[in-house]
Design an enzyme around this catalytic site. Structure first.
Site, PDB file in Angstrom:
ATOM      1  N   GLY A  30       0.806  -1.227   0.000  1.00 13.30           N
ATOM      2  CA  GLY A  30       0.000   0.000   0.000  1.00 13.30           C
ATOM      3  C   GLY A  30       0.832   1.266   0.000  1.00 13.30           C
ATOM      4  O   GLY A  30       1.879   1.360  -0.661  1.00 13.30           O
ATOM      5  N   VAL A  31       0.370   2.237   0.758  1.00 13.55           N
ATOM      6  CA  VAL A  31       1.050   3.531   0.783  1.00 13.55           C
ATOM      7  C   VAL A  31       2.442   3.391   1.417  1.00 13.55           C
ATOM      8  O   VAL A  31       3.385   4.086   1.028  1.00 13.55           O
ATOM      9  CB  VAL A  31       0.161   4.593   1.477  1.00 13.55           C
ATOM     10  CG1 VAL A  31       0.026   4.372   2.957  1.00 13.55           C
ATOM     11  CG2 VAL A  31       0.662   5.993   1.194  1.00 13.55           C
ATOM     12  N   ASP A  32       2.582   2.485   2.367  1.00 12.60           N
ATOM     13  CA  ASP A  32       3.866   2.224   3.023  1.00 12.60           C
ATOM     14  C   ASP A  32       4.910   1.779   1.979  1.00 12.60           C
ATOM     15  O   ASP A  32       6.032   2.318   1.917  1.00 12.60           O
ATOM     16  CB  ASP A  32       3.631   1.121   4.076  1.00 12.60           C
ATOM     17  CG  ASP A  32       4.767   0.973   5.073  1.00 12.60           C
ATOM     18  OD1 ASP A  32       5.704   1.770   5.030  1.00 12.60           O
ATOM     19  OD2 ASP A  32       4.694   0.031   5.894  1.00 12.60           O
ATOM     20  N   SER A 115      -5.496   3.211   7.632  1.00 17.38           N
ATOM     21  CA  SER A 115      -6.234   1.974   7.998  1.00 17.38           C
ATOM     22  C   SER A 115      -7.330   1.548   7.020  1.00 17.38           C
ATOM     23  O   SER A 115      -7.950   0.504   7.223  1.00 17.38           O
ATOM     24  CB  SER A 115      -6.867   2.073   9.396  1.00 17.38           C
ATOM     25  OG  SER A 115      -5.914   1.863  10.409  1.00 17.38           O
ATOM     26  N   THR A 116      -7.586   2.345   5.959  1.00 21.75           N
ATOM     27  CA  THR A 116      -8.725   1.991   5.097  1.00 21.75           C
ATOM     28  C   THR A 116      -8.362   1.075   3.927  1.00 21.75           C
ATOM     29  O   THR A 116      -9.209   0.777   3.096  1.00 21.75           O
ATOM     30  CB  THR A 116      -9.438   3.245   4.536  1.00 21.75           C
ATOM     31  OG1 THR A 116      -8.547   3.914   3.625  1.00 21.75           O
ATOM     32  CG2 THR A 116      -9.860   4.189   5.647  1.00 21.75           C
ATOM     33  N   GLY A 117      -7.099   0.622   3.888  1.00 22.07           N
ATOM     34  CA  GLY A 117      -6.696  -0.327   2.852  1.00 22.07           C
ATOM     35  C   GLY A 117      -6.609  -1.718   3.448  1.00 22.07           C
ATOM     36  O   GLY A 117      -7.619  -2.316   3.826  1.00 22.07           O
TER      37      GLY A 117
HETATM   38  N1  AR6 Z   1      -0.820   7.583  -1.959  1.00 25.62           N
HETATM   39  C1  AR6 Z   1      -1.892   7.841  -1.183  1.00 25.62           C
HETATM   40  N2  AR6 Z   1      -2.712   6.893  -0.687  1.00 25.62           N
HETATM   41  C2  AR6 Z   1      -2.422   5.610  -1.008  1.00 25.62           C
HETATM   42  C3  AR6 Z   1      -1.309   5.245  -1.801  1.00 25.62           C
HETATM   43  C4  AR6 Z   1      -0.490   6.304  -2.286  1.00 25.62           C
HETATM   44  N3  AR6 Z   1       0.580   6.063  -3.048  1.00 25.62           N
HETATM   45  N4  AR6 Z   1      -1.308   3.893  -1.938  1.00 25.62           N
HETATM   46  C5  AR6 Z   1      -2.368   3.418  -1.254  1.00 25.62           C
HETATM   47  N5  AR6 Z   1      -3.059   4.448  -0.708  1.00 25.62           N
HETATM   48  P1  AR6 Z   1      -2.918   0.878   3.100  1.00 25.62           P
HETATM   49  P2  AR6 Z   1      -3.566   0.494   5.947  1.00 25.62           P
HETATM   50  C6  AR6 Z   1      -4.284   4.441   0.123  1.00 25.62           C
HETATM   51  O1  AR6 Z   1      -3.280  -0.519   2.789  1.00 25.62           O
HETATM   52  O2  AR6 Z   1      -4.954   0.131   5.617  1.00 25.62           O
HETATM   53  C7  AR6 Z   1       0.823  -1.845   4.595  1.00 25.62           C
HETATM   54  O3  AR6 Z   1       1.286  -3.061   4.107  1.00 25.62           O
HETATM   55  C8  AR6 Z   1      -5.184   3.237   0.035  1.00 25.62           C
HETATM   56  O4  AR6 Z   1      -6.059   3.345  -1.089  1.00 25.62           O
HETATM   57  O5  AR6 Z   1      -1.717   1.454   2.482  1.00 25.62           O
HETATM   58  O6  AR6 Z   1      -3.330   1.474   7.059  1.00 25.62           O
HETATM   59  C9  AR6 Z   1       1.496  -1.458   5.913  1.00 25.62           C
HETATM   60  O7  AR6 Z   1       2.826  -1.892   5.978  1.00 25.62           O
HETATM   61  C10 AR6 Z   1      -5.958   3.350   1.343  1.00 25.62           C
HETATM   62  O8  AR6 Z   1      -7.060   4.233   1.211  1.00 25.62           O
HETATM   63  O9  AR6 Z   1      -2.712   1.082   4.724  1.00 25.62           O
HETATM   64  C11 AR6 Z   1       0.627  -2.125   6.921  1.00 25.62           C
HETATM   65  O10 AR6 Z   1       1.008  -3.479   7.096  1.00 25.62           O
HETATM   66  C12 AR6 Z   1      -4.953   3.999   2.284  1.00 25.62           C
HETATM   67  O11 AR6 Z   1      -3.870   4.461   1.480  1.00 25.62           O
HETATM   68  C13 AR6 Z   1      -0.752  -2.058   6.316  1.00 25.62           C
HETATM   69  O12 AR6 Z   1      -0.558  -1.968   4.915  1.00 25.62           O
HETATM   70  C14 AR6 Z   1      -4.401   3.061   3.340  1.00 25.62           C
HETATM   71  O13 AR6 Z   1      -4.186   1.773   2.778  1.00 25.62           O
HETATM   72  C15 AR6 Z   1      -1.488  -0.813   6.764  1.00 25.62           C
HETATM   73  O14 AR6 Z   1      -2.801  -0.843   6.273  1.00 25.62           O
END
Ligand code: AR6
Length: 166
Positions: A30-32, A115-117
């Site tokens: 994801g974003v991480d 947290s929404t991914g």
């Molecule tokens: N820019 C902005 N938002 C984004 C991007 C980006 N490049 N990529 C994804 N999103 P998530 P979580 C949005 O899954 O739910 C990771 O593996 C995405 O659409 O990134 O907090 C970490 O290491 C969603 O709305 O984070 C943790 O293990 C939002 O970012 C876990 O995921 C969050 O989605 C954290 O899960």
């Protein structure tokens, strides 16, 4: 001032972007994943020194190859049943990140929808928590003066647009 943007948070030239990390702070999807990829390997090296981060807390690093100067890494809650302190922990992520921005006297900060991914937090409740935490901070403090919500997906963009009345 609150603004809504659609797209990739890693492209933003702000004082800090917020990372939705996990408790290891050692990267993920994801974003991480996008932030670590864009920042380069030095980011992971700096993250290692923290030896993790509890859910609801935040840590700050440099931005390295990102256009953002700093990255604030916060760990959102995994959604279980809504009765396991998920809302309080999500609010705590926004508060802790904004507190760091205040401590560092940042002008601008950008948040993804934490947290929404992968963590499955319902998007509508998450947007309400994010917006109210940011508004409460802006009512009290001068820094940061500019807060960007960055929606990556259409659902989040529409929700934030509706809830921010813009
Ligand atoms: N820019 C902005 N938002 C984004 C991007 C980006 N490049 N990529 C994804 N999103 P998530 P979580 C949005 O899954 O739910 C990771 O593996 C995405 O659409 O990134 O907090 C970490 O290491 C969603 O709305 O984070 C943790 O293990 C939002 O970012 C876990 O995921 C969050 O989605 C954290 O899960």
């Amino acid at each position: 001032m609150i603004e809504l943007l659609k797209g990739d948070i890693t492209t933003l030239e702000v004082d800090a972007i917020v990372n939705a990390a996990n408790t290891s702070l050692l990267g993920g999807g994801g974003v991480d994943g996008a932030i670590h990829k864009a920042a380069g390997p030095e980011l992971l090296m700096e993250c290692r020194q923290f030896k993790g981060c509890p859910t609801g807390m935040a840590k700050i690093t440099q931005g390295y190859r990102l256009p953002a100067k700093f990255v604030i890494h916060t760990v959102g809650p995994v959604w279980r049943d809504g009765k396991s302190q998920e809302p309080e922990l999500l609010e705590s992520c926004y508060k802790a990140s904004l507190q760091l921005a205040l401590d560092f006297k940042f002008q601008s900060i950008a948040f993804p929808s934490i947290s929404t991914g992968a963590y499955g937090f319902p998007k509508e409740i998450a947007a309400e928590i994010a917006i109210s935490a940011v508004k409460a901070h802006l009512d009290k403090y001068a820094n940061p003066s500019q807060v960007f919500f960055v929606a990556f997906d259409d659902d989040n963009y529409k929700l934030y647009k509706q809830k921010l009345h813009i």
